[in-house]
Design an enzyme around this catalytic site. Sequence first.
Site, short mmCIF file in Angstrom:
data_model
loop_
_atom_site.label_atom_id
_atom_site.label_comp_id
_atom_site.label_asym_id
_atom_site.label_seq_id
_atom_site.Cartn_x
_atom_site.Cartn_y
_atom_site.Cartn_z
N PRO A 1 37.92 46.74 -2.33
CA PRO A 1 38.50 46.92 -3.67
C PRO A 1 37.94 48.17 -4.34
O PRO A 1 36.74 48.40 -4.31
CB PRO A 1 38.09 45.65 -4.42
CG PRO A 1 36.98 45.05 -3.63
CD PRO A 1 37.14 45.50 -2.22
N THR B 1 38.47 50.35 -7.95
CA THR B 1 39.07 50.57 -9.27
C THR B 1 39.50 52.02 -9.42
O THR B 1 38.70 52.92 -9.23
CB THR B 1 38.08 50.18 -10.38
OG1 THR B 1 37.82 48.77 -10.27
CG2 THR B 1 38.63 50.48 -11.76
N HIS C 1 36.03 37.44 -7.24
CA HIS C 1 35.03 38.48 -7.51
C HIS C 1 33.83 37.83 -8.19
O HIS C 1 33.86 37.53 -9.39
CB HIS C 1 35.63 39.56 -8.40
CG HIS C 1 34.86 40.85 -8.42
ND1 HIS C 1 33.60 40.98 -7.88
CD2 HIS C 1 35.19 42.08 -8.93
CE1 HIS C 1 33.19 42.23 -8.06
NE2 HIS C 1 34.14 42.91 -8.69
N ALA D 1 30.71 39.24 -7.85
CA ALA D 1 29.71 40.28 -7.59
C ALA D 1 29.61 41.27 -8.75
O ALA D 1 30.29 41.16 -9.77
CB ALA D 1 30.10 41.03 -6.31
N ASN D 2 28.69 42.23 -8.59
CA ASN D 2 28.64 43.45 -9.40
C ASN D 2 28.47 43.24 -10.90
O ASN D 2 28.91 44.05 -11.71
CB ASN D 2 29.87 44.32 -9.14
CG ASN D 2 29.86 44.91 -7.75
OD1 ASN D 2 28.87 44.79 -7.02
ND2 ASN D 2 30.95 45.54 -7.35
N TYR E 1 29.75 41.06 -12.99
CA TYR E 1 30.87 40.57 -13.79
C TYR E 1 30.66 39.08 -14.11
O TYR E 1 29.60 38.54 -13.86
CB TYR E 1 32.20 40.88 -13.10
CG TYR E 1 32.42 42.38 -12.99
CD1 TYR E 1 32.54 43.16 -14.14
CD2 TYR E 1 32.47 43.02 -11.76
CE1 TYR E 1 32.71 44.54 -14.05
CE2 TYR E 1 32.63 44.39 -11.66
CZ TYR E 1 32.75 45.15 -12.81
OH TYR E 1 32.90 46.51 -12.73
N ASN F 1 26.16 47.23 -13.30
CA ASN F 1 26.48 46.59 -14.59
C ASN F 1 25.33 45.76 -15.13
O ASN F 1 25.52 44.68 -15.70
CB ASN F 1 27.76 45.75 -14.46
CG ASN F 1 28.98 46.62 -14.22
OD1 ASN F 1 29.19 47.60 -14.91
ND2 ASN F 1 29.76 46.27 -13.22
N GLY G 1 28.25 51.58 2.41
CA GLY G 1 27.67 52.70 3.14
C GLY G 1 27.88 52.66 4.64
O GLY G 1 27.17 53.33 5.38
N GLY H 1 35.05 51.53 1.46
CA GLY H 1 35.55 51.81 0.13
C GLY H 1 36.05 53.23 0.00
O GLY H 1 37.18 53.56 0.35
N TYR I 1 38.99 58.23 -11.30
CA TYR I 1 39.39 57.27 -12.34
C TYR I 1 40.45 57.87 -13.24
O TYR I 1 40.26 58.92 -13.86
CB TYR I 1 38.17 56.86 -13.16
CG TYR I 1 37.06 56.27 -12.32
CD1 TYR I 1 37.21 55.03 -11.72
CD2 TYR I 1 35.87 56.97 -12.12
CE1 TYR I 1 36.20 54.49 -10.92
CE2 TYR I 1 34.86 56.44 -11.34
CZ TYR I 1 35.03 55.20 -10.73
OH TYR I 1 34.03 54.68 -9.95
#
Length: 373
Positions: A23, A25, A178, A180-181, A183, A238, A307, A328, A356
């Site tokens: 995924p 963004t 989701h 993760a990260n 959120y 985040n 990575g 990614g 973005y």
Amino acid sequence: MSKLFEPTQVGDIAVKNRIVMAPLTRNRSPGAVPNDLNVEYYRQRATAGLIVTEASAITHQGQGYADVPGLYTKEALDGWKRVTSAVHEEGGKIVVQMWHVGRISHTTLQPNGGKPVSSTNTVAKSKTYLVNPDGTGSFAPTSEPRALEASELSGIVEDYRKAARAAIEAGFDGVEIHAANGYLIDQFLRDGINDRTDQYGGSIENRARFLFEVVDVITKEIGARRTGIRISPVTPANDAADSNPQPVFTYVVEKLAAYDLAYVHVIEGATGGDRAFQQGDKPFDYQALRAAYEKAGGKASWMVNNGYDRELAIDAVESGRADLVAFGKPFIANPDLVQRLKNNLPLAGLDQATLYGGGSKGYVDYPALETAA
């Protein structure tokens, strides 16, 4: 030829290779509605064994960045139907990543300009992407959140269920939760964020309660074998932190083993950064995490991310350390990434300035190798 390029089964989803588009963004869906550009972008990358879409908000409240897609309006779902049709026409498979950002949002993105919601009242040391009145985009600090009342959580769980059903009706082959990260689900999981004293705070079991309420309703609604989940045990993304992540995520995967999921998607290290990043006193043991999952009876495909290059990916699959490898940023500049990896051909570089927001430039105009030649 390496197993990386061979077909496999991911729950109920048959895929033509073990390379996954992670995924990403990209902020190119104004009004939270997928459009012609999004259709073309995903079509170009349909040679991936599986595409996991950019994170897509389950509700307006779950929205955290400007111009990211949603799963909560008829217009958005009609847009996604065009995307899934395009990918299927090219012989690809696609799941949608289901997103509630929690506190990683801004009042200007929230219903009626309200506060973002979270497990906590504490502001994240993080930024979100906004579109300015003149149409340009820029990053801004996230707004102060409001801690959800325990009584509100069942409503958000129901939002996840509705979004999962809507995703399947829009033609997706499955969904990815989701978690993760940093959120919303992660904001409950981590002791560096979750400061609650109710049944959703304190112990690992309590902090994971919301996650499993979400997993329960989605797997019952659309089937566990069309459901994947993404976790990021040590990422600082985040403003996410945990003092001792190994037992937290061991508990999570051991409990996930009871569901016949399609896959477990693990971000190793700091998302988009150092693979060796650690939180707590010692390095995170990802092999022990998978061993704990399998010992508890888990049979889902194990997807690794962060990575990976060709050599690392081939080794991960050949050694049995992973079943699937997610790429990614390489997929952004290389719509034909699978072909390039298979034939050990050079990869195109990425234009950071167009990551973005914006239009077709840096989105659908990266050429495939034969076009470039």
